[in-house]
Design a protein around this motif. Sequence first.
Motif, mmCIF file in Angstrom:
data_model
loop_
_atom_site.group_PDB
_atom_site.id
_atom_site.type_symbol
_atom_site.label_atom_id
_atom_site.label_comp_id
_atom_site.label_asym_id
_atom_site.label_seq_id
_atom_site.Cartn_x
_atom_site.Cartn_y
_atom_site.Cartn_z
ATOM 1 N N ILE A 111 0.626 -0.942 0.162
ATOM 2 C CA ILE A 111 0.101 0.133 0.416
ATOM 3 C C ILE A 111 0.669 1.100 -0.196
ATOM 4 C CG2 ILE A 111 -1.966 1.272 1.481
ATOM 5 C CD1 ILE A 111 -2.845 -1.004 2.935
ATOM 6 N N THR A 112 1.024 1.597 -1.028
ATOM 7 C CA THR A 112 1.927 3.289 -0.943
ATOM 8 C C THR A 112 0.297 4.417 -0.847
ATOM 9 O OG1 THR A 112 2.943 2.755 -2.413
ATOM 10 C CG2 THR A 112 2.933 5.023 -2.609
ATOM 11 N N GLY A 113 0.734 5.223 0.046
ATOM 12 C CA GLY A 113 -0.082 6.326 0.138
ATOM 13 C C GLY A 113 0.862 7.541 -0.370
ATOM 14 N N VAL A 114 -0.396 7.963 -0.385
ATOM 15 C CA VAL A 114 0.475 9.696 -1.854
ATOM 16 C C VAL A 114 -0.512 10.827 -1.425
ATOM 17 C CG1 VAL A 114 0.655 10.876 -3.700
ATOM 18 C CG2 VAL A 114 1.110 8.084 -3.557
ATOM 19 N N VAL A 115 0.043 11.914 -0.690
ATOM 20 C CA VAL A 115 -0.632 12.760 -0.645
ATOM 21 C C VAL A 115 0.712 13.907 -1.408
ATOM 22 C CG1 VAL A 115 -0.071 15.287 1.372
ATOM 23 C CG2 VAL A 115 -1.039 12.117 2.154
ATOM 24 N N GLN A 126 -4.513 6.071 -1.733
ATOM 25 C CA GLN A 126 -3.341 5.299 -1.345
ATOM 26 C C GLN A 126 -3.829 4.265 -2.626
ATOM 27 O OE1 GLN A 126 -6.630 5.268 0.282
ATOM 28 N NE2 GLN A 126 -6.262 4.784 2.182
ATOM 29 N N ASP A 127 -2.599 3.129 -2.637
ATOM 30 C CA ASP A 127 -3.221 2.572 -3.950
ATOM 31 C C ASP A 127 -2.697 1.192 -3.453
ATOM 32 O OD1 ASP A 127 -3.400 3.006 -6.827
ATOM 33 O OD2 ASP A 127 -1.917 1.287 -7.307
ATOM 34 N N ILE A 128 -3.247 0.134 -3.622
ATOM 35 C CA ILE A 128 -3.126 -1.173 -3.244
ATOM 36 C C ILE A 128 -3.057 -2.457 -4.768
ATOM 37 C CG2 ILE A 128 -3.774 -3.319 -1.893
ATOM 38 C CD1 ILE A 128 -5.880 -1.221 -0.600
ATOM 39 N N THR A 129 -1.495 -3.254 -4.149
ATOM 40 C CA THR A 129 -0.943 -4.410 -5.035
ATOM 41 C C THR A 129 -0.997 -4.794 -4.703
ATOM 42 O OG1 THR A 129 0.065 -2.617 -6.288
ATOM 43 C CG2 THR A 129 0.306 -4.663 -6.310
ATOM 44 N N THR A 130 -1.939 -6.023 -5.114
ATOM 45 C CA THR A 130 -1.658 -7.433 -4.251
ATOM 46 C C THR A 130 -0.566 -8.575 -4.533
ATOM 47 O OG1 THR A 130 -3.466 -7.315 -3.394
ATOM 48 C CG2 THR A 130 -2.538 -9.506 -3.141
ATOM 49 N N VAL A 131 0.838 -8.787 -3.831
ATOM 50 C CA VAL A 131 1.685 -9.801 -4.639
ATOM 51 C C VAL A 131 1.421 -10.797 -3.716
ATOM 52 C CG1 VAL A 131 3.948 -9.652 -4.718
ATOM 53 C CG2 VAL A 131 2.835 -7.336 -4.565
ATOM 54 N N GLY A 173 -2.907 -5.502 -9.703
ATOM 55 C CA GLY A 173 -2.614 -3.640 -9.515
ATOM 56 C C GLY A 173 -1.129 -3.236 -10.138
ATOM 57 N N ASP A 174 -1.189 -2.824 -9.963
ATOM 58 C CA ASP A 174 0.158 -1.383 -10.527
ATOM 59 C C ASP A 174 1.392 -2.165 -9.761
ATOM 60 O OD1 ASP A 174 1.467 0.430 -10.798
ATOM 61 O OD2 ASP A 174 0.287 2.164 -10.525
ATOM 62 N N PHE A 175 2.238 -2.263 -11.155
ATOM 63 C CA PHE A 175 3.423 -2.645 -10.155
ATOM 64 C C PHE A 175 4.852 -1.936 -9.903
ATOM 65 C CE2 PHE A 175 8.412 -2.903 -12.164
ATOM 66 C CZ PHE A 175 8.508 -4.062 -11.262
ATOM 67 N N TYR A 176 4.154 -0.385 -10.552
ATOM 68 C CA TYR A 176 5.021 0.449 -10.336
ATOM 69 C C TYR A 176 4.765 1.280 -8.765
ATOM 70 C CZ TYR A 176 6.673 0.737 -14.651
ATOM 71 O OH TYR A 176 6.786 0.874 -15.901
ATOM 72 N N ASN A 177 3.427 0.733 -8.239
ATOM 73 C CA ASN A 177 3.255 0.718 -6.356
ATOM 74 C C ASN A 177 3.831 0.393 -5.715
ATOM 75 O OD1 ASN A 177 0.551 2.047 -5.507
ATOM 76 N ND2 ASN A 177 0.228 -0.428 -4.528
ATOM 77 N N VAL A 178 4.259 -1.161 -6.006
ATOM 78 C CA VAL A 178 5.063 -1.693 -5.839
ATOM 79 C C VAL A 178 6.932 -0.968 -5.359
ATOM 80 C CG1 VAL A 178 5.550 -3.867 -4.742
ATOM 81 C CG2 VAL A 178 4.106 -3.999 -6.222
ATOM 82 N N MET A 179 6.896 -0.728 -6.258
ATOM 83 C CA MET A 179 8.200 -0.494 -6.377
ATOM 84 C C MET A 179 8.542 1.258 -5.631
ATOM 85 S SD MET A 179 9.676 -0.121 -10.470
ATOM 86 C CE MET A 179 11.209 0.941 -10.038
ATOM 87 N N GLY A 180 7.061 1.674 -5.284
ATOM 88 C CA GLY A 180 7.342 3.174 -3.982
ATOM 89 C C GLY A 180 5.907 4.428 -4.489
ATOM 90 N N LEU A 181 5.873 4.121 -5.580
ATOM 91 C CA LEU A 181 4.606 5.018 -5.834
ATOM 92 C C LEU A 181 3.552 4.710 -7.572
ATOM 93 C CD1 LEU A 181 4.992 8.167 -5.436
ATOM 94 C CD2 LEU A 181 6.256 8.716 -7.433
#
Length: 196
Positions: A111-115, A126-131, A173-181
């Motif tokens: 889960i990446t939170g963005v503000v 927030q964006d959630i990717t399941t791995v 979900g979003d691969f780049y979310n797992v990278m951090g954004l």
Amino acid sequence: MKNIILASQSPRRKMLLEWAEVPFEVVVKATDENYPRELAVEEVPVYIAREKALQVQAHLRDSYHGQYEGRPILAADTVVVLGEEVIGKPVNRRDAIEILMRLAGREHRVITGVVILHAAGETSFQDITTVRFHPLTEEQISFYVDKYQPFDKAGAYAIQEWIGVVGIESIQGDFYNVMGLPVSRVVQALTQLDLQ
């Protein structure tokens, strides 16, 4: 697009914004990453990201006397969640190995939170990717930890490194979310700000 302030020293977040051709300048302030224990896990990274953004906003206001006024401030925080447990960065080699042994053969959420702080207020999500990892041996995990030293990464791994290439069974979900954004959502949010 406006030149934004990135409130992060993460090389991965910088790289993703560069790939997206978003103009930015990095300004960071040390931030306490503790959070209220009653927060839902999905809210934890948003809370921490907000704290990062607010620290940078206060620093710019106090130190630069309006020079950065009107520039959006982007902050993000990523957590790994196994079940309902938030797994942070490992404290040492043994901790990193134990975290990855727990993740091996199982599904977890990233889960990446963005503000984004801007002239009109705040945009946050927030964006959630399941791995899901394949089962991994302790030997494989030790090899990864010793070679890649993932001590600055939530969940003790980076998806773009060896363990992601050979160890991940599936991702939703979003691969780049797992990278951090979740960079595509960030660009959409920044584009909306430019249109306002």
